[in-house]
Design a protein around this motif. Structure first.
Motif, short mmCIF file in Angstrom:
data_model
loop_
_atom_site.label_atom_id
_atom_site.label_comp_id
_atom_site.label_asym_id
_atom_site.label_seq_id
_atom_site.Cartn_x
_atom_site.Cartn_y
_atom_site.Cartn_z
N LYS A 138 50.92 46.11 -40.32
CA LYS A 138 51.15 44.68 -40.12
C LYS A 138 50.83 43.99 -41.44
O LYS A 138 50.14 44.55 -42.30
CB LYS A 138 50.32 44.14 -38.96
N PRO A 139 51.32 42.77 -41.64
CA PRO A 139 51.16 42.10 -42.94
C PRO A 139 49.73 41.61 -43.17
O PRO A 139 49.45 40.42 -43.19
CB PRO A 139 52.16 40.94 -42.87
N GLN A 140 48.85 42.56 -43.37
CA GLN A 140 47.44 42.27 -43.59
C GLN A 140 46.83 43.45 -44.31
O GLN A 140 46.86 44.58 -43.79
CB GLN A 140 46.75 42.03 -42.24
N ARG A 141 46.30 43.24 -45.50
CA ARG A 141 45.80 44.35 -46.33
C ARG A 141 44.36 44.67 -45.96
O ARG A 141 43.41 44.26 -46.62
CB ARG A 141 45.93 43.98 -47.81
N ARG A 142 44.24 45.46 -44.87
CA ARG A 142 42.92 45.87 -44.42
C ARG A 142 42.94 47.37 -44.12
O ARG A 142 43.97 47.93 -43.74
CB ARG A 142 42.51 45.11 -43.16
N TYR B 17 30.79 46.33 -39.19
CA TYR B 17 32.04 46.46 -39.94
C TYR B 17 31.73 46.63 -41.43
O TYR B 17 32.28 47.50 -42.11
CB TYR B 17 32.93 45.24 -39.71
N ARG B 18 30.86 45.78 -41.96
CA ARG B 18 30.54 45.83 -43.39
C ARG B 18 29.85 47.14 -43.75
O ARG B 18 30.16 47.75 -44.79
CB ARG B 18 29.65 44.63 -43.76
N TYR B 19 28.93 47.60 -42.90
CA TYR B 19 28.20 48.83 -43.19
C TYR B 19 29.12 50.05 -43.16
O TYR B 19 29.15 50.85 -44.10
CB TYR B 19 27.06 49.01 -42.18
N TRP B 20 29.90 50.18 -42.09
CA TRP B 20 30.79 51.34 -41.98
C TRP B 20 31.89 51.31 -43.03
O TRP B 20 32.34 52.35 -43.51
CB TRP B 20 31.37 51.42 -40.57
N SER B 21 32.33 50.11 -43.41
CA SER B 21 33.34 49.99 -44.48
C SER B 21 32.76 50.46 -45.81
O SER B 21 33.43 51.15 -46.58
CB SER B 21 33.83 48.55 -44.57
N SER C 38 34.51 45.93 -49.30
CA SER C 38 33.99 45.92 -47.93
C SER C 38 33.63 44.50 -47.49
O SER C 38 33.87 44.12 -46.35
CB SER C 38 32.76 46.83 -47.82
N LEU C 39 33.04 43.74 -48.41
CA LEU C 39 32.71 42.35 -48.10
C LEU C 39 33.97 41.54 -47.83
O LEU C 39 34.05 40.79 -46.84
CB LEU C 39 31.93 41.73 -49.26
N GLU C 40 34.97 41.71 -48.68
CA GLU C 40 36.23 40.97 -48.52
C GLU C 40 36.90 41.30 -47.18
O GLU C 40 37.36 40.41 -46.46
CB GLU C 40 37.17 41.32 -49.68
N GLN C 41 36.90 42.58 -46.81
CA GLN C 41 37.54 42.98 -45.56
C GLN C 41 36.74 42.51 -44.35
O GLN C 41 37.30 42.15 -43.32
CB GLN C 41 37.73 44.50 -45.54
N MET C 42 35.41 42.50 -44.47
CA MET C 42 34.58 42.00 -43.38
C MET C 42 34.84 40.51 -43.14
O MET C 42 34.89 40.05 -42.00
CB MET C 42 33.10 42.25 -43.70
#
Length: 430
Positions: free
Chosen positions: A71-75, A261-265, A275-279
């Motif tokens: 999907k149009p989301q860079r995660r 989410y941040r820890y596992w990323s 990881s911060l940006e994706q969280m």
């Protein structure tokens, strides 16, 4: 240095680079531009749209994703196809000339320690080596990451950047300008052969081969890291699935979900900034997102825990105190209790499940194995399986309609990879 043609324009070079990399790609490709203010502007296109849209982007600091997204989301949890391995070499930090580094690695690394790259990107100050692979789905991410880490380690001595090897990474486009050096980004194409990820693993990390018989005793460090990375990725996917099951209404668990989410990323990508940006993006999808400054502060300990987990001394001290190691080693029962995950929700999750759900799944597997061995599956079981498939498609359709409210049935069918008629059929069930 670059495979240039005398009459090529920067736009030609950009199109040639992106289309060579993403030939016959499936999924969304990200184009990104770093503005002078430092902010990122990014949009997502299908492969057939790129040739038209790319020329509008040319200029300073233009990037594109090396892999595609469903999907149009860079995660990280949206990876559709893993299409390349890559290592970003910041040779300028060591005062090495890029051309000299290429010659040095040709003599010392390629053909023996590593295969020959398909593309060498001269990014304006450093180098990016790119190995194209036969596309593999997101399930292969832990194996992909293990091979990626190995490749990076081999090039560490010439300045390989350990923080630039995550699956959502973007790199500069040929024909664009690096504003830091004012140099045009150039590409050297070496060959078009696409490597097979399992073959690379077999050649360079044979200890990860699934067909190898288990040996008694302690597992090697590489196998252990691979297994742990697989677990972190699946748990990350479960967090996203849980949020979707609750339609983003997670007010009581927002901080905890973002923390996990941040820890596992961090554990998966080993990149704290990414990881911060994706969280933060994950937080933005809640019905009531937490304020950015608040969620960054509330989850900061996740980053500190990952740093401690990666520190040999911190791990040693934790083991001496009776812990499995530094960082957070959470049991499923603990996570289920914290997030108040119901038995009905666990049915849709992959790994955050309790003993009851594990036993239920085992019974289902045993039933199917018995039917396959002793006769065809009963009509009742077939209908249950078909119902599960339909429910998954309905969930995907709801998400697509939510994100593309004006999309036609044809477009929705394209996004889900089904026929337009099937979309009409699914809509009747909504």
């Amino acid at each position: 240095m670059e495979n240039l043609k005398w009459n090529e324009t920067p736009s030609d070079r950009a199109k040639g680079h992106v289309l060579f990399h993403h030939e016959k790609a499936d999924g969304w490709i990200t184009l990104a531009k770093k503005e002078k203010s430092g902010e990122w502007q990014q949009y997502h296109y299908q492969a057939d749209q790129l040739a038209v849209e790319l020329s509008k982007w040319l200029g300073e600091d233009v990037y594109f994703s090396q892999n595609t997204f469903y999907k149009p989301q860079r995660r990280i949890e949206n990876i559709r196809q893993l299409r390349a391995l890559y290592v970003d070499v910041d040779c300028y930090v060591l005062n090495y000339d890029p051309e000299w580094v290429v010659g040095k690695t040709d003599l010392e690394i390629f053909k023996d320690a590593l295969p020959d790259p398909n593309i060498i990107l001269f990014s304006g100050r450093g180098i990016v080596y790119v190995w194209l692979i036969e596309p593999v789905p997101y399930q292969a991410l832990p194996l992909w990451q293990a091979v990626q880490n190995y490749f990076c380690e081999q090039l560490k001595y010439v300045g390989a950047d350990q923080k630039s090897i995550d699956a959502t990474r973007v790199f500069r486009v040929a024909g664009s300008i690096n504003s830091k050096s004012d140099n045009e980004v150039a590409v050297q194409y070496r060959h078009a052969y696409r490597y097979v990820l399992r073959d690379l693993q077999g050649d360079y990390l044979p200890e990860l081969a699934p067909s190898k018989p288990k040996k008694p005793g302690r597992k090697s460090k590489i196998i252990h890291l691979h297994n742990v990375r697989s677990l972190h990725y699946v748990r990350l996917l479960d967090l996203v699935r849980l949020m979707d099951l609750r339609d983003g209404d997670v007010t009581g668990q927002r901080e905890l979900l973002c923390f996990l989410y941040r820890y596992w990323s961090c554990c998966l990508t080993e990149d704290t900034a990414d990881s911060l940006e994706q969280m933060l993006e994950f937080n933005s999808e809640f019905k009531e997102p937490l304020p950015e400054r608040e969620v960054i502060r509330a989850t900061k300990s996740a980053e500190r825990a990952w740093i401690a987990k990666s520190d040999a001394k911190a791990n040693e001290e934790s083991i001496e105190r009776g812990y499995p190691g530094a960082g957070y080693n959470l049991k499923n029962t603990t996570i289920i209790k914290w997030l108040e995950i119901t038995p009905e929700e666990q049915v849709h999750l992959r790994t955050i499940i309790d003993g009851n759900e594990k036993r239920r799944r085992k019974r289902e597997r045993d039933k199917l194995a018995f039917r396959e061995k002793h006769g065809s599956v009963s009509r009742e079981e077939y209908l249950v399986k078909q119902k599960d498939k339909t429910e998954d498609k309905l969930w995907l359709l709801k998400q697509a309609m939510k994100r593309h409210s004006k999309a036609s049935n044809v477009k929705l069918a394209e996004l889900l990879g089904v026929s337009e008629g099937y979309i009409r059929k699914l809509k009747k069930k909504l």
